[in-house]
Design an enzyme around this catalytic site. Structure first.
Site, PDB file in Angstrom:
ATOM      1  CD  GLN A 167       5.304  56.552  73.192  1.00  0.00           C
ATOM      2  OE1 GLN A 167       4.236  56.583  72.585  1.00  0.00           O
ATOM      3  NE2 GLN A 167       6.454  56.727  72.580  1.00  0.00           N
TER       4      GLN A 167
ATOM      5  CG  ASP B 220       2.269  51.296  68.508  1.00  0.00           C
ATOM      6  OD1 ASP B 220       2.495  52.267  67.773  1.00  0.00           O
ATOM      7  OD2 ASP B 220       2.274  51.357  69.749  1.00  0.00           O
TER       8      ASP B 220
ATOM      9  CE  LYS C  49       2.984  58.210  69.447  1.00  0.00           C
ATOM     10  NZ  LYS C  49       3.596  56.996  70.001  1.00  0.00           N
TER      11      LYS C  49
HETATM   12  N1  GUN Z   1       8.327  54.552  71.032  1.00  0.00           N
HETATM   13  C1  GUN Z   1       8.967  55.073  69.956  1.00  0.00           C
HETATM   14  N2  GUN Z   1       8.199  54.954  68.850  1.00  0.00           N
HETATM   15  C2  GUN Z   1       7.050  54.367  69.240  1.00  0.00           C
HETATM   16  C3  GUN Z   1       5.864  53.994  68.553  1.00  0.00           C
HETATM   17  O1  GUN Z   1       5.704  54.166  67.337  1.00  0.00           O
HETATM   18  N3  GUN Z   1       4.907  53.419  69.322  1.00  0.00           N
HETATM   19  C4  GUN Z   1       5.057  53.185  70.637  1.00  0.00           C
HETATM   20  N4  GUN Z   1       4.070  52.592  71.282  1.00  0.00           N
HETATM   21  N5  GUN Z   1       6.148  53.511  71.304  1.00  0.00           N
HETATM   22  C5  GUN Z   1       7.132  54.097  70.611  1.00  0.00           C
END
Ligand code: GUN
Length: 283
Positions: A99, A122, A55
Site C-alpha cells: 500500500q 498493482d 481490500k
Molecule cells: N495508494 C493509493 N492507491 C493505491 C493503489 O491502487 N495501490 C497501492 N498499492 N497503493 C495505493
C-alpha cells in the site's frame, strides 16, 4: 436538456465481484488452492488503513486467501525488502500489493521494483508500466483498468474522441492516458503547471480527473455532453467529495461518476480481477 446519467461503479463492481466469486468457488470445488493476495501496510496512514481494510474484506467475500502484513512505521527498507522477497517465493501468494504511500524514510521505487512482475498486482513495476506503454499484454493498474471497464460497460465510445486527463501520476494519470490512446482517443494530459486548463478541459469529450483537489473541476470547465470520470477521494469535514463539483457538472455532462460509488469500487473489483488473472497464469 437530456439528463445526465450515472456511471454506477458500485453496481458494475458488484457484478464483477459476483462473477469472480463464482469462478473461485469452482476452483475450490476442484480441490485446487484458491487465489491468494498479500497486502503489506507499513505505518498508520489513516486513509491507507481504510483502503487496506476494504481490500481484505473484498478478498474474503470472493473466497480468496488474504495475507495481511501490518508493519510498524519504523520498519526499515531492509526489513520491507526481505518481506517482499519472502512473498515472491511463497506459492500461496499470487499477487503482492504494497500500500502506498510508504513512510517517508522508505524508498518506494526500490520496493516496487523488488516485487516479481508476475506478482505485481498493482501493475506498478516498471516492467508492467513499460509493457502498458508499448501496448503489450501486462498487468494494468487497478484504477485505470476500472475506469476503462466502466466506460466499456456503458458503451461509451472512445475512438476519435478528445480525452483529457487531469493528473499525471504513475498510478492513475499516465496509465489511463495510455489506455485511452490504445482505444484511439486523442489524449491530452494536464497537470498542476498546465496553463489555461479550462480551455483544454472545455474541449474534452471524455474528462478523467485525478488531481487530488476537492471540487477542482467546475461546471464552466466542462463541455456540454461530456463524459466525466472523477477519480478524486477527498475527505472533508462534510464527508467524501471528488475532484469534480458533481452538482454543478451534472448540469452539463452526459455521463458522470459519483463519489463515492464511482471509480472507488471499480478499483477494488479490478484488484480482485488482477489477482485472479495472475493466479490463472500460474496454472
Ligand atoms: N495508494 C493509493 N492507491 C493505491 C493503489 O491502487 N495501490 C497501492 N498499492 N497503493 C495505493
Amino acid at each position: 436538456m437530456t439528463e445526465c446519467k450515472i456511471l454506477d461503479g458500485k453496481k458494475v463492481a458488484s457484478e464483477a465481484r459476483e462473477r469472480i466469486a463464482v469462478i473461485v468457488k469452482e476452483i475450490k470445488e476442484s480441490g485446487k488452492v484458491p487465489p491468494g493476495l498479500a497486502v503489506v501496510l507499513v505505518g498508520d496512514n489513516p486513509a491507507s488503513k481504510v483502503y487496506v481494510g476494504q481490500k481484505e474484506k473484498a478478498c474474503k467475500e470472493v473466497g480468496f486467501e488474504s495475507f495481511l502484513h501490518r508493519l510498524p512505521e519504523e520498519t526499515t527498507q531492509q526489513e520491507l525488502l526481505e518481506l517482499v522477497a519472502k512473498l515472491n517465493e511463497d506459492p500461496k501468494v499470487h499477487g503482492i500489493l504494497v500500500q502506498l504511500p510508504l513512510p517517508k524514510h522508505l524508498n518506494e521505487t526500490e520496493v516496487i521494483e523488488a516485487i516479481r512482475p508476475e506478482k505485481d498486482v498493482d501493475g506498478f513495476h516498471p516492467m508492467n508500466l513499460g509493457k502498458l506503454v508499448a501496448g503489450l499484454p501486462c498487468t494494468v493498474p487497478c484504477t485505470p483498468k476500472g475506469i476503462m471497464y466502466l466506460l466499456e460497460y456503458y458503451g461509451i465510445e472512445i475512438e476519435g474522441k478528445n480525452a483529457v486527463v487531469v493528473g499525471r501520476s504513475n498510478i492513475v494519470g499516465k496509465p489511463v492516458a495510455h489506455l485511452l490512446l490504445q482505444k484511439n482517443a486523442t489524449v491530452t494530459i494536464c497537470h498542476s503547471r498546465t496553463k489555461n486548463l479550462e480551455a483544454i478541459t472545455q474541449e474534452a469529450d471524455i474528462l478523467v480527473v485525478a488531481a487530488g483537489k476537492p471540487h477542482f473541476i467546475t461546471q464552466h470547465m466542462v463541455k456540454k455532453g461530456a463524459v466525466v470520470v472523477d477519480v478524486g477521494i477527498n475527505r472533508l469535514e462534510s464527508g467524501l467529495v471528488g475532484d469534480v463539483d458533481f452538482d454543478g457538472v451534472r448540469m452539463k455532462a452526459s455521463w458522470i461518476t459519483p463519489v463515492p460509488g464511482g471509480v472507488g469500487p471499480m478499483t477494488i473489483a479490478m484488484l480482485l480481477q488482477n489477482t485472479l488473472e495472475m493466479y490463472e497464469r500460474t496454472l
